[in-house]
Motif scaffolding. Structure first.
Motif, short mmCIF file in Angstrom:
data_model
loop_
_atom_site.label_atom_id
_atom_site.label_comp_id
_atom_site.label_asym_id
_atom_site.label_seq_id
_atom_site.Cartn_x
_atom_site.Cartn_y
_atom_site.Cartn_z
N GLY A 188 2.76 -5.49 -31.94
CA GLY A 188 2.88 -5.54 -30.49
C GLY A 188 2.89 -6.94 -29.94
N ASP A 189 3.10 -7.93 -30.80
CA ASP A 189 3.11 -9.33 -30.39
C ASP A 189 4.51 -9.87 -30.19
OD1 ASP A 189 0.35 -9.43 -30.46
OD2 ASP A 189 0.28 -10.07 -32.56
N LEU A 190 5.53 -9.02 -30.27
CA LEU A 190 6.90 -9.45 -30.06
C LEU A 190 7.35 -8.94 -28.68
CD1 LEU A 190 9.77 -9.60 -32.57
CD2 LEU A 190 10.20 -8.50 -30.38
N HIS A 191 7.76 -9.86 -27.83
CA HIS A 191 8.20 -9.52 -26.48
C HIS A 191 9.63 -10.00 -26.29
CE1 HIS A 191 4.01 -8.59 -25.22
NE2 HIS A 191 3.70 -9.58 -26.05
N ILE A 192 10.40 -9.19 -25.58
CA ILE A 192 11.80 -9.51 -25.30
C ILE A 192 11.96 -9.63 -23.80
CG2 ILE A 192 14.18 -8.72 -25.53
CD1 ILE A 192 13.36 -7.23 -28.04
N VAL A 193 12.53 -10.74 -23.36
CA VAL A 193 12.76 -11.00 -21.94
C VAL A 193 14.25 -11.11 -21.70
CG1 VAL A 193 10.53 -12.13 -21.62
CG2 VAL A 193 12.51 -13.49 -22.30
N ASP A 194 14.64 -10.89 -20.44
CA ASP A 194 16.06 -10.94 -20.12
C ASP A 194 16.63 -12.34 -20.25
OD1 ASP A 194 14.53 -11.83 -18.09
OD2 ASP A 194 15.64 -10.83 -16.47
N ASN A 195 15.84 -13.35 -19.83
CA ASN A 195 16.27 -14.74 -19.97
C ASN A 195 15.04 -15.63 -19.86
OD1 ASN A 195 15.92 -15.54 -17.03
ND2 ASN A 195 17.49 -13.95 -16.81
N LEU A 196 15.22 -16.89 -20.17
CA LEU A 196 14.15 -17.88 -20.11
C LEU A 196 14.49 -18.93 -19.05
CD1 LEU A 196 13.40 -18.36 -23.92
CD2 LEU A 196 12.09 -17.04 -22.27
N HIS A 197 14.68 -18.46 -17.84
CA HIS A 197 15.04 -19.33 -16.74
C HIS A 197 13.90 -19.34 -15.72
CE1 HIS A 197 19.62 -18.73 -17.59
NE2 HIS A 197 19.00 -19.42 -18.53
N VAL A 198 13.54 -20.52 -15.26
CA VAL A 198 12.52 -20.68 -14.22
C VAL A 198 13.10 -21.59 -13.14
CG1 VAL A 198 10.53 -20.29 -15.72
CG2 VAL A 198 11.48 -22.59 -15.50
N ASN A 199 12.53 -21.46 -11.94
CA ASN A 199 13.03 -22.24 -10.80
C ASN A 199 12.43 -23.63 -10.73
OD1 ASN A 199 14.56 -20.00 -9.99
ND2 ASN A 199 12.83 -19.15 -8.83
#
Length: 299
Positions: A188-199
């Motif tokens: 449960g330590d693998l996470h998937i995000v839509d993108n790695l963009h921050v403002n």
């Protein structure tokens, strides 16, 4: 240090601790508790449910060939915006401690500089002449003041510059990377995000995001070059690392507690480790479907 990294345990919520063995799989025990498992942990790791070397009937093989599914999160919040299919050959491999140990030792040996060097009696300056005559002085015979038993003398059998690199089969390296990814997914330590963009590129704006997700030690993976704001925001945070998908390796995965991949990174890693990557279902329709319905549809 490598031994502590390799003491991996696959912890399953409200079920107990599953220890990773070198040649056996815990599929039988997982099947006995599969109903309880599904109620508490929807992302059930398939390699714990089904072991191809233990269950050889066609029904089990068909179930084992299905792809794993995982939630897609957003970096700014804890909302689930959809699901993605994961290739079971990459994220559902059978855990093998011996393969991880071989790959980690190979990586650490390859990183060693091998520049340790001491001077022998021939390389130490001075000591060219005999300190005193061989006879007539009443002292022990000596040939040089740079002999190994003299203070300031040379070193016998000391280290010399060398390379610690040795070759490891490509199949073993690829298998080690698959196992490391599968272990993170099972824990449960693998996470998937839509993108790695921050403002914002400020670290003070990035720290609250990581604290909200409880990511203290994390490795971020993206398919290409990272966004400049994201790279600057995490560059000054301890235990937060970034790597492109082409640089993903076993040692870096085990060194961090959490592993976060973008959707593009998942595709790139699967394409790198398999010949025929699966088609990933990440459509706009999934964004409008509530997570509860996705779970019911999965069951």
């Amino acid at each position: 240090m490598s031994l502590s990294l390799l003491r991996l345990q696959c912890q399953v919520t409200n079920i107990g601790t599953w220890k990773l063995g070198t040649g056996q799989c815990l599929a039988r025990q997982a099947l006995r508790q599969i109903s309880h498992f599904n109620r508490h942990y929807q992302q059930a790791p398939l390699f714990l449910r089904i072991a191809d070397h233990e269950f050889h009937n066609s029904r089990m093989r068909r179930q084992g060939a299905e792809a794993c599914t995982s939630w897609i999160e957003t970096l700014q919040s804890n909302d689930m915006i959809g699901m993605v299919q994961l290739d079971r050959r990459v994220f559902g491999a059978q855990p093998r401690m011996d393969i991880l140990q071989r790959v980690v030792l190979w990586q650490r040996a390859k990183r060693r500089s091998g520049t340790a060097k001491t001077k022998t009696r021939a390389e130490v300056r001075g000591g060219g002449r005999k300190p005193w005559p061989q006879k007539g002085m009443g002292r022990a015979r000596q040939g040089s003041i740079r002999a190994p038993h003299w203070r300031g003398g040379g070193v016998v059998h000391g280290p010399v510059p060398k390379s610690y690199y040795y070759s490891l089969p490509k199949q073993v390296r690829r298998l080690g990377l698959k196992i490391a990814l599968s272990v993170k997914f099972a824990q449960g330590d693998l996470h998937i995000v839509d993108n790695l963009h921050v403002n914002s590129s400020k670290t003070r704006d990035m720290v609250p995001l990581l604290q909200a997700k409880k990511w203290k030690s994390v490795l971020f993976i993206d398919s290409g070059d990272f966004q400049k704001n994201f790279r600057l925001a995490v560059s000054n945070i301890q235990k937060v690392h970034i790597l492109p998908s082409r640089g993903l390796n076993v040692y870096s995965i085990l060194l961090s507690e959490k592993l976060v991949l973008s959707v593009n990174a998942v595709k790139a890693v699967t394409r790198r480790l398999t010949d025929n990557p699966l088609l990933y279902q990440f459509t706009e329709e999934m964004r409008s479907v509530p997570p509860e319905q996705l779970v019911q549809g999965q069951n």
